[in-house]
Design an enzyme around this catalytic site. Sequence first.
Site, PDB file in Angstrom:
ATOM      1  CG  ASN A  10      -0.273  -0.238   2.404  1.00 42.33           C
ATOM      2  OD1 ASN A  10       1.013  -0.520   2.522  1.00 42.33           O
ATOM      3  ND2 ASN A  10      -1.070   0.193   3.628  1.00 42.33           N
ATOM      4  CB  CYS A  11       4.358   1.765   0.202  1.00 41.89           C
ATOM      5  SG  CYS A  11       5.887   3.081  -0.134  1.00 41.89           S
ATOM      6  CG  ASP A  12       1.219   6.901  -2.183  1.00 39.23           C
ATOM      7  OD1 ASP A  12       0.317   5.702  -2.442  1.00 39.23           O
ATOM      8  OD2 ASP A  12       0.683   7.711  -1.582  1.00 39.23           O
ATOM      9  CB  ILE A  14       5.701   0.010  -3.008  1.00 37.92           C
ATOM     10  CG1 ILE A  14       6.744  -0.275  -1.828  1.00 37.92           C
ATOM     11  CG2 ILE A  14       5.196  -1.396  -3.640  1.00 37.92           C
ATOM     12  CD1 ILE A  14       7.979  -0.801  -2.107  1.00 37.92           C
ATOM     13  CE  LYS A  15      -1.117   1.647  -3.669  1.00 41.98           C
ATOM     14  NZ  LYS A  15      -1.862   2.208  -3.108  1.00 41.98           N
TER      15      LYS A  15
END
Length: 115
Positions: A10-12, A14-15
């Site tokens: 859910n880390c931006d 990471i996305k």
Amino acid sequence: MSIVLYGIPNCDTIKKAKKFLQQNEIEFAFHDYRKDGLTPQMLDAFVEQLGWEAVLNKRGTTFRALSDEQKQNLNEATAKQYMLESPAMIKRPILDVDSTLHVGFKADQYQEIFK
């Protein structure tokens, strides 16, 4: 080429890293600390190659929740202990490309790695 992206889904950041890899058709495995775990050996490998200060995410809410005393007495051993207890305290992502580690995500940095 063996590529593993380490982090939490859910880390931006990471996305963004995942999106970059997918758009550039780069095959990778995703290692979710929450589902797949974090071993002391993995953390040691990260710290050995990158340095504990680069691996520790001091800007996250988990780190900021530490007491002032905990922050002042920070050293490699205590930082590793905190990161093992709360993998969210590890800077994200850590990218492993054929056993060479890279920390963080910037599109131009990834461009350079995969050219």
